[in-house]
Scaffold this motif. Structure first.
Motif, short mmCIF file in Angstrom:
data_model
loop_
_atom_site.label_atom_id
_atom_site.label_comp_id
_atom_site.label_asym_id
_atom_site.label_seq_id
_atom_site.Cartn_x
_atom_site.Cartn_y
_atom_site.Cartn_z
N ALA A 1 30.59 43.31 21.89
CA ALA A 1 29.98 44.11 22.96
C ALA A 1 29.81 43.29 24.23
N LEU A 2 29.40 42.04 24.07
CA LEU A 2 29.25 41.16 25.22
C LEU A 2 30.61 40.89 25.87
N ALA A 3 31.63 40.66 25.05
CA ALA A 3 32.97 40.42 25.58
C ALA A 3 33.47 41.63 26.37
N ALA A 4 33.21 42.83 25.87
CA ALA A 4 33.65 44.04 26.57
C ALA A 4 32.96 44.16 27.92
N PHE A 5 31.67 43.83 27.97
CA PHE A 5 30.94 43.89 29.24
C PHE A 5 31.49 42.87 30.23
N LEU A 6 31.71 41.64 29.77
CA LEU A 6 32.22 40.60 30.66
C LEU A 6 33.62 40.95 31.18
N ASP A 7 34.45 41.53 30.32
CA ASP A 7 35.76 41.96 30.77
C ASP A 7 35.65 43.05 31.84
N SER A 8 34.67 43.95 31.66
CA SER A 8 34.52 45.04 32.63
C SER A 8 34.07 44.52 33.99
N LEU A 9 33.33 43.41 34.01
CA LEU A 9 32.97 42.79 35.29
C LEU A 9 34.22 42.30 36.01
N ASP A 10 35.08 41.65 35.26
CA ASP A 10 36.31 41.14 35.86
C ASP A 10 37.20 42.28 36.34
N GLU A 11 37.27 43.35 35.55
CA GLU A 11 38.06 44.52 35.94
C GLU A 11 37.50 45.17 37.20
N SER A 12 36.18 45.20 37.30
CA SER A 12 35.55 45.80 38.48
C SER A 12 35.83 44.97 39.73
N ARG A 13 35.73 43.65 39.60
CA ARG A 13 36.03 42.78 40.73
C ARG A 13 37.49 42.95 41.17
N THR A 14 38.40 43.05 40.20
CA THR A 14 39.81 43.24 40.52
C THR A 14 40.04 44.59 41.19
N ALA A 15 39.35 45.63 40.72
CA ALA A 15 39.51 46.96 41.32
C ALA A 15 39.06 46.97 42.77
N ILE A 16 37.99 46.27 43.07
CA ILE A 16 37.51 46.19 44.45
C ILE A 16 38.49 45.42 45.31
N ARG A 17 38.99 44.31 44.79
CA ARG A 17 39.89 43.45 45.57
C ARG A 17 41.21 44.16 45.85
N ARG A 18 41.70 44.95 44.90
CA ARG A 18 43.01 45.58 45.06
C ARG A 18 42.95 46.96 45.70
N ALA A 19 41.78 47.47 45.93
CA ALA A 19 41.65 48.81 46.50
C ALA A 19 42.16 48.82 47.94
N PRO A 20 42.92 49.84 48.31
CA PRO A 20 43.36 49.94 49.71
C PRO A 20 42.16 50.16 50.62
N GLY A 21 42.22 49.62 51.81
CA GLY A 21 41.10 49.75 52.72
C GLY A 21 40.23 48.51 52.69
N SER A 22 39.17 48.53 53.47
CA SER A 22 38.28 47.38 53.60
C SER A 22 36.92 47.69 52.98
N PHE A 23 36.50 46.84 52.03
CA PHE A 23 35.20 46.99 51.39
C PHE A 23 34.49 45.63 51.36
N PRO A 24 34.16 45.10 52.52
CA PRO A 24 33.63 43.72 52.58
C PRO A 24 32.31 43.54 51.85
N ARG A 25 31.45 44.54 51.86
CA ARG A 25 30.16 44.39 51.18
C ARG A 25 30.33 44.37 49.66
N LEU A 26 31.17 45.24 49.15
CA LEU A 26 31.42 45.24 47.72
C LEU A 26 32.12 43.96 47.29
N GLU A 27 33.04 43.48 48.11
CA GLU A 27 33.73 42.24 47.78
C GLU A 27 32.75 41.07 47.76
N ALA A 28 31.81 41.06 48.70
CA ALA A 28 30.83 39.97 48.75
C ALA A 28 29.94 39.99 47.51
N ILE A 29 29.59 41.18 47.04
CA ILE A 29 28.74 41.30 45.85
C ILE A 29 29.50 40.86 44.60
N SER A 30 30.73 41.35 44.46
CA SER A 30 31.48 41.07 43.23
C SER A 30 32.07 39.68 43.20
#
Length: 198
Positions: free
Chosen positions: A144-173
């Motif tokens: 369960a912990l591994a799944a959560f940690l993987d989801s953090l990495d997936e979320s950071r990747t989703a923000i970084r690869r999203a088209p457009g500019s999301f500087p606040r979300l990128e700074a948080i993640s």
């Protein structure tokens, strides 16, 4: 990881809330015009001695129902708990900052969908167990912990690869650590049923 953009309500775009360890919670556009932020706990009938808004005004605005509605968008149990402590903000600069974060988060959700955060209901207990030195986690809790940690990495990747500019979300993640090698090793040693692989 410690920073959480809070939720707000206005006549403008839909709003949202994101914290990498907590939750992503886009708000529907039908909530009353109230600016929300964390910290002191909120319960119906509880006094707010540090706020100019009277409890009767909060009840008239059905603030407790707003909080309950926002909580339904949490993706983790920590998010649900944190959102349950929302209260009005009276600091104009804080309000402006929260509005900027939530507007950006809502734009991300509208364009890309919700973040892929995943967390089991017992994740807070898992973190508490990790704080006990020398205490080992059960196999299923490790998964369960591994799944959560993987989801953090997936979320950071989703923000970084999203088209457009999301500087606040990128700074948080950006501050979230990566544990891909550790989670992969965990899955190599434990199967989906929780059995340790020899």
């Amino acid at each position: 990881l410690s920073r959480i953009p809070q939720v707000s309500r206005s006549a403008g775009p839909e709003t949202g809330c994101l914290k990498p360890l907590c939750a992503f919670c886009p708000l529907p556009s039908a909530l009353p015009a109230i600016i929300l932020e964390v910290p002191a706990s909120l319960r119906c009938g509880r006094l707010f001695p540090n706020l100019p808004m009277q409890p009767s005004a909060l009840r008239a605005l059905e603030f407790d129902r707003i909080v309950e509605a926002v909580k339904t968008f949490a993706l983790t149990p920590m998010g649900t708990e944190r959102l349950g402590r929302l209260q009005p903000s009276i600091d104009p600069q804080r309000v402006a900052d929260l509005l900027a974060h939530t507007t950006e988060a809502a734009r991300f959700v509208a364009d890309n969908g919700s973040l892929p955060l995943r967390a089991s209901d017992d994740l807070p207990q898992i973190f508490a167990a990790l704080a006990v030195e020398g205490r080992a986690l059960e196999a299923l809790r490790l998964l369960a912990l591994a799944a959560f940690l993987d989801s953090l990495d997936e979320s950071r990747t989703a923000i970084r690869r999203a088209p457009g500019s999301f500087p606040r979300l990128e700074a948080i993640s950006h501050g979230a650590a990566t544990f891909t090698s550790e989670t992969a090793a965990t899955r190599d040693k434990i199967d989906a049923s929780g059995e340790v692989v020899d």
